[in-house]
Design a protein around this motif. Structure first.
Motif, mmCIF file in Angstrom:
data_model
loop_
_atom_site.group_PDB
_atom_site.id
_atom_site.type_symbol
_atom_site.label_atom_id
_atom_site.label_comp_id
_atom_site.label_asym_id
_atom_site.label_seq_id
_atom_site.Cartn_x
_atom_site.Cartn_y
_atom_site.Cartn_z
ATOM 1 N N ALA A 1 0.818 -1.206 0.000
ATOM 2 C CA ALA A 1 0.000 0.000 0.000
ATOM 3 C C ALA A 1 0.853 1.259 0.000
ATOM 4 C CB ALA A 1 -0.931 0.007 1.226
ATOM 5 N N TYR B 1 -1.604 1.658 -8.065
ATOM 6 C CA TYR B 1 -1.078 0.458 -7.434
ATOM 7 C C TYR B 1 -0.684 -0.637 -8.429
ATOM 8 C CZ TYR B 1 -2.551 2.104 -2.834
ATOM 9 O OH TYR B 1 -2.689 2.821 -1.675
ATOM 10 N N VAL C 1 -3.596 -5.319 -3.950
ATOM 11 C CA VAL C 1 -4.383 -4.104 -3.776
ATOM 12 C C VAL C 1 -5.258 -3.821 -4.994
ATOM 13 C CG1 VAL C 1 -4.272 -1.608 -3.430
ATOM 14 C CG2 VAL C 1 -2.808 -3.112 -2.082
ATOM 15 N N TYR D 1 -10.981 -1.428 4.704
ATOM 16 C CA TYR D 1 -9.528 -1.562 4.792
ATOM 17 C C TYR D 1 -8.969 -2.056 3.470
ATOM 18 C CZ TYR D 1 -9.558 -0.601 9.676
ATOM 19 O OH TYR D 1 -9.701 0.045 10.875
ATOM 20 N N LEU D 2 -8.276 -1.175 2.783
ATOM 21 C CA LEU D 2 -7.707 -1.570 1.500
ATOM 22 C C LEU D 2 -6.529 -2.505 1.684
ATOM 23 C CD1 LEU D 2 -8.011 -1.205 -1.513
ATOM 24 C CD2 LEU D 2 -6.480 0.757 -1.392
ATOM 25 N N ALA D 3 -5.762 -2.326 2.738
ATOM 26 C CA ALA D 3 -4.612 -3.187 3.021
ATOM 27 C C ALA D 3 -4.881 -3.951 4.299
ATOM 28 C CB ALA D 3 -3.338 -2.356 3.150
ATOM 29 N N ARG E 1 -6.352 3.600 3.982
ATOM 30 C CA ARG E 1 -5.026 3.106 3.615
ATOM 31 C C ARG E 1 -4.099 3.495 4.743
ATOM 32 N NH1 ARG E 1 -3.883 6.114 -1.719
ATOM 33 N NH2 ARG E 1 -5.485 7.570 -1.005
#
Length: 344
Positions: free
Chosen positions: A34, A101, A108, A290-292, A325
């Motif tokens: 990320a 990304y 991601v 939550y992207l990561a 992120r």
């Protein structure tokens, strides 16, 4: 004498608390992925001039940088972004984020694809200045009132809740002069949804964006929400004290110290305790995507941690939905482009 903070210079609610901390405190493989767009941006910040971290390690890769280097990099990006990014931006397709990304592995981008498949087609970015959570929540909060099915009812309910925060602030020991002007800025913005201003205009998509891009208004709202967050924690310390850690040392800190150093001071990022406190004070639901994930999380979906305090289920508003992120919050949107302004 009431308390005067240095704000200018500076259900099973425990379940999401633990989930949030577990994900927020790990700089594992997916967290490093990320940070890849940050590394790329740092090496090309301000028209191609690399930041000091990138200069000292021009061939740096997020996988080889230490956690301290990643932290410094994030701080440098925050400083450089403050000069180039608006306080809050127009909605853009979430695919724009995906492109950032594409050179950092597939996890991601795959998760962004999943978000898009679930109907999250847009992203509204906020400046990474440490106030992004409060600014994102405030903007989305007002926007949802503006687009409510019963706008009059939504405005009345919101103003009633904000009026109750005055008692909360007084109970926490804040002096009136500390919060009065900031409170009025937020209240006037919400009133303007149904009550025309001096020029005969009511709030619409364009004027809402302009308001939050205006530092005097936008930062006043941020400061007010920080004070409300602090007040909620101070009057109900037992709900938060077991979860308060210094963000650098991870040592326990008192409610008083935590509020003074990490809540009331502007530019300080928000973690679970601040989110839980503010959602309770405003009786608003907030869902954080939550992207990561953690280092061992190879899933292709995105977890949503839901903050739904007592009373928020009866709200006429839809939940505020934010994208997280490492160290930053933006607003997730269903639409991929900015809404057309309605007639004044």
């Amino acid at each position: 004498m009431g308390y005067m903070p240095n704000v200018i210079e500076q259900s099973d609610s425990n379940k999401p608390m633990l989930v949030f901390r577990e994900r927020h405190g790990i700089l594992g493989r997916s967290i490093r992925n990320a940070f890849r767009p940050l590394l790329h941006a740092a090496q090309h910040a301000k028209g191609g001039a690399p930041t000091s971290t990138a200069q000292s390690n021009p061939g740096a890769d997020a996988n080889t940088m230490s956690e301290h280097e990643l932290y410094l990099l994030a701080q440098e990006l925050k400083d450089s972004e403050a000069n180039i990014r608006p306080l809050i931006s127009s909605t853009e397709p979430i695919d724009n984020l995906r492109k950032e990304y594409e050179n950092g592995g597939t996890q991601v981008p795959t998760r962004i694809d999943w978000l898009e498949s679930q109907g999250w087609g847009g992203l509204r970015r906020t400046r990474g200045d440490g106030d992004c959570f409060y600014r994102s929540l405030a903007y989305s909060y007002v926007e949802r009132i503006m687009y409510s099915e019963d706008v009059d009812l939504a405005v009345t309910a919101a103003l009633s809740i904000l009026d109750r925060t005055l008692s909360l602030l007084k109970e926490a020991g804040f002096q009136d002069l500390v919060y009065d002007d900031f409170y009025e800025s937020f209240v006037e913005l919400i009133r303007n949804i149904v009550r025309p201003d001096r020029e005969g205009r009511v709030l619409n998509a364009q004027s809402l964006l302009e308001a939050f891009q205006t530092p005097e208004i936008s930062n006043s709202v941020v400061v007010f929400l920080r004070l409300v967050t602090s007040a909620q924690m101070r009057v109900d310390p037992s709900a938060f004290e077991a979860f308060l850690l210094h963000p650098d040392t991870y040592e326990p800190v008192s409610v008083k110290e935590f509020c003074e150093r990490f809540v009331e001071a502007t530019g300080k990022e928000a973690d679970h305790p601040q989110i839980a406190a503010l959602t309770r004070a405003l009786s608003v639901s907030v869902h954080v995507a939550y992207l990561a994930g953690s280092a061992t999380d190879n899933s292709t979906t995105v977890d949503f941690v839901k903050f739904e305090p007592e009373g928020s289920q009866e709200s006429v508003q839809k939940p505020v939905v934010l994208l997280y992120r490492p160290g930053h919050y933006d607003i997730l949107e269903r639409r991929a482009t900015e809404a057309e302004p309605s007639p004044c």
